[in-house]
Design an enzyme around this catalytic site. Sequence first.
Site, short mmCIF file in Angstrom:
data_model
loop_
_atom_site.label_atom_id
_atom_site.label_comp_id
_atom_site.label_asym_id
_atom_site.label_seq_id
_atom_site.Cartn_x
_atom_site.Cartn_y
_atom_site.Cartn_z
N CYS A 2 0.84 -1.19 0.00
CA CYS A 2 0.00 0.00 0.00
C CYS A 2 0.88 1.24 0.00
O CYS A 2 2.05 1.17 0.33
CB CYS A 2 -0.88 0.02 1.23
SG CYS A 2 -1.85 -1.47 1.42
N ARG A 28 1.54 1.82 -5.86
CA ARG A 28 1.73 0.82 -4.82
C ARG A 28 0.45 0.04 -4.52
O ARG A 28 0.46 -0.91 -3.72
CB ARG A 28 2.21 1.49 -3.54
CG ARG A 28 3.53 2.21 -3.71
CD ARG A 28 3.94 2.87 -2.43
NE ARG A 28 4.46 1.91 -1.48
CZ ARG A 28 5.73 1.58 -1.37
NH1 ARG A 28 6.62 2.12 -2.15
NH2 ARG A 28 6.13 0.69 -0.49
N TRP A 73 -3.67 -1.85 -1.42
CA TRP A 73 -3.63 -3.13 -2.14
C TRP A 73 -4.09 -4.16 -1.11
O TRP A 73 -3.37 -4.42 -0.13
CB TRP A 73 -2.22 -3.43 -2.63
CG TRP A 73 -2.15 -4.61 -3.54
CD1 TRP A 73 -2.41 -4.65 -4.87
CD2 TRP A 73 -1.78 -5.95 -3.17
NE1 TRP A 73 -2.24 -5.93 -5.35
CE2 TRP A 73 -1.86 -6.73 -4.34
CE3 TRP A 73 -1.41 -6.56 -1.99
CZ2 TRP A 73 -1.56 -8.10 -4.34
CZ3 TRP A 73 -1.12 -7.91 -1.98
CH2 TRP A 73 -1.19 -8.67 -3.15
N GLY A 100 1.42 -3.65 5.06
CA GLY A 100 1.98 -4.87 5.64
C GLY A 100 0.87 -5.77 6.13
O GLY A 100 -0.30 -5.60 5.75
N GLU A 468 9.77 -13.30 -20.25
CA GLU A 468 9.42 -11.91 -19.93
C GLU A 468 8.29 -11.41 -20.85
O GLU A 468 7.39 -10.68 -20.42
CB GLU A 468 10.67 -11.02 -20.04
CG GLU A 468 10.43 -9.52 -20.06
CD GLU A 468 9.70 -8.96 -18.84
OE1 GLU A 468 9.51 -9.70 -17.86
OE2 GLU A 468 9.27 -7.80 -18.91
N LYS A 472 4.75 -9.71 -19.70
CA LYS A 472 4.29 -8.40 -20.15
C LYS A 472 2.89 -8.51 -20.74
O LYS A 472 2.02 -7.71 -20.45
CB LYS A 472 5.28 -7.88 -21.17
CG LYS A 472 5.79 -6.52 -21.18
CD LYS A 472 6.37 -5.82 -19.99
CE LYS A 472 6.23 -6.31 -18.62
NZ LYS A 472 7.36 -6.28 -17.75
N GLU A 475 0.14 -9.55 -17.98
CA GLU A 475 -0.20 -8.63 -16.89
C GLU A 475 -0.98 -7.40 -17.36
O GLU A 475 -1.76 -6.86 -16.59
CB GLU A 475 1.04 -8.21 -16.09
CG GLU A 475 1.99 -7.30 -16.81
CD GLU A 475 3.20 -6.90 -15.96
OE1 GLU A 475 3.07 -6.77 -14.74
OE2 GLU A 475 4.28 -6.71 -16.54
N HIS A 491 8.88 -31.43 -26.19
CA HIS A 491 8.77 -32.27 -24.99
C HIS A 491 7.45 -32.02 -24.27
O HIS A 491 7.31 -32.39 -23.11
CB HIS A 491 9.97 -32.01 -24.06
CG HIS A 491 11.28 -32.29 -24.72
ND1 HIS A 491 11.71 -33.57 -25.00
CD2 HIS A 491 12.22 -31.45 -25.23
CE1 HIS A 491 12.88 -33.51 -25.62
NE2 HIS A 491 13.21 -32.23 -25.79
N LYS A 585 2.90 -2.01 -7.96
CA LYS A 585 4.25 -1.82 -8.47
C LYS A 585 5.31 -2.33 -7.50
O LYS A 585 6.32 -2.87 -7.89
CB LYS A 585 4.44 -0.31 -8.72
CG LYS A 585 5.78 0.07 -9.29
CD LYS A 585 5.80 -0.14 -10.77
CE LYS A 585 7.13 0.13 -11.42
NZ LYS A 585 7.34 -0.74 -12.58
C1 F6R Z 1 6.40 -7.09 -14.19
C2 F6R Z 1 6.99 -6.50 -13.01
C3 F6R Z 1 7.27 -7.37 -11.84
C4 F6R Z 1 8.54 -6.89 -11.12
C5 F6R Z 1 8.73 -7.67 -9.82
C6 F6R Z 1 9.99 -7.25 -9.10
O1 F6R Z 1 6.29 -6.15 -15.22
O2 F6R Z 1 7.21 -5.32 -12.95
O3 F6R Z 1 7.39 -8.70 -12.20
O4 F6R Z 1 9.63 -7.05 -11.95
O5 F6R Z 1 7.64 -7.46 -8.98
O6 F6R Z 1 9.96 -5.90 -8.75
P1 F6R Z 1 11.27 -5.09 -8.46
O7 F6R Z 1 12.08 -5.03 -9.71
O8 F6R Z 1 10.80 -3.76 -8.01
O9 F6R Z 1 12.01 -5.85 -7.38
#
Ligand code: F6R
Length: 590
Positions: A2, A28, A73, A100, A468, A472, A475, A491, A585
């Site tokens: 949060c 956040r 969140w 938390g 990756e 992308k 998400e 496989h 984020k």
């Molecule tokens: C996906 C994404 C997440 C972060 C992961 C780690 O686009 O952003 O998978 O990469 O939560 O976050 P950081 O890099 O802040 O440790």
Amino acid sequence: MCGITGYVGSRRDAGSLVLEGIKNLEYRGYDSWGIAWKVGESMEVRKDIGKISHLDPAAFGSSSSLAIAHTRWATHGGVTRENAHPHLSCDGTIAVIHNGIVENYQELRDELLNKGHRFLSETDTEVVAHLVEEKMKQTPDFGAAFRKACLRCEGRNAFLALHTQSQTMVAARTGSPLIVGVGSDGYFIASDSPAFLAHTRTVQYIDDGEMAVTDGRSILFYDIATGEERTKREIEITWITEQAEKGNYAHFMLKEIMDQKKSVARAVNQDEEQIRTIAKAIKNAKGTILTACGTAHKACMAAEYFFSVIADKHVNVISAGEFKLYNHFLIPDTLVIVVSQSGETADVLEAMRIAKAKGSKVLAIVNVQSSTIAREADFSLPINAGQERAVASTKALTGQLAILLLIVYALAGKLQEGKKLLLETASAINDLLNPRYVERLQHLAEILKNKENLYIIGRSWNYPMALESAIKIQEVSYIHAEGFAGGELKHGPIALIETGTPCIVLAGNDEATPDILSNATQLKARGAFLIGLAPERNEIFDEWIRVPDVGAAQAIVNIIPIQVLAYFLAVQRGKDPDMPRNLAKSVTVK
Ligand code: F6R
């Protein structure tokens, strides 16, 4: 995860100040929002579900000099107005916001219910407001009572609370970040500095196990366990902190993708002596382990190939969430490299602390320089991407890849060669992201937007980029996407391919190319609709997206068209790419 912010001081617009601030922390969490501010002797509270972005700060808290705001969140309790923070004590004089999980909240709640407290939400946070109220019956000083309440709370937490009668704001940190902004006319406290950077760049860090108490004129720091006072340095934020603005872009995600025209070159611009020192540390270490989560973890996986192919060096990559299972391999001579955009990811922080407890040295590659990881690591390299606001990581990833590649070239004794390649790559990205190219990807998104499944294959460093790519696309567009190693197809996964199944092939111009093209042919033979992302056209591709040929830096350029594609898939499916559902984020809970 949060976002928390608060202000106390001599200004009379505390409500609007914290509301403006919390908008900068919305990345956040954005399930719900809430604000509490003191007006006269009483408290006003507004909260609701949904995003905070549309609210007008001017409408809040005039003639108030004490306010806190939160963006949530959800962890405990559903996304409802009642569960939105702040939560109040029964007498309405104490408001608490929280990031938390209070792990023993049920036991505390039962205890407080027995003492006659009334609860209005299902959250763990609300117990803290009542617990402080209860403690104040014996210890009327708000700060002292708050400390006693914190001693009862288990888990990794950050609390921020206000008390109307004493005009006091208290913050306590037991695992989740909190930072103080020292203003000319009061104090800000927030989970991250963007909440107050428009007003001050002078900060004081609240470390784990500490709390801060302020009435707006001065601030005191204490050790939560002992109650002893702590002295704190004031630190000036000198690193790049430009407040992220969308400018002419519709979304931060697109703006941040476009920022890569410049940010990759900034990532490469590291202190060469420091890069050589790190390369030497890797050479001398008895084992190097890279660890991270999500997208940053995929950067580490790509680096594993960089180390092997370019520097003839074996390194281990561990997902940070699994790191503790490997702790018995750590010795003081192990070097652990942690990679993180936010520098606050709970699993990465835990991995770093496990490594440090074992005496291992930790190098952090981090974007947010004020973060806990950047401050606690033995060495830290800045990604220099500038603030990343969209939940989906884009420019931080390409910066991480560039820095890891630079270190690998230094380890191979070819730092200048690596730097040259990376600067050429940065310039190729600048050329690549032109309006025609972006339109081409927009058109491809039109073709793919109604597909249910999408597969991506790659080999070598393009394999982690296939993983990756799937992250992308999943998400932001919510299309089911999966990445595979080209060699693994036969496989199992090839059974998923039917006529018309879209498959993206990530290729370069290297020793893996013939094999990935052969895997692509196997997909084509089963009817797949092939989209080739490669420096050269191949007749098997139904659609070809050209990428520049940049040798060992191919992973960096190959992921960029995927980021653009994911963005347009989200937009064309009517989704908000900046704030995808269920995500935040900064993942500060485990
Ligand atoms: C996906 C994404 C997440 C972060 C992961 C780690 O686009 O952003 O998978 O990469 O939560 O976050 P950081 O890099 O802040 O440790």
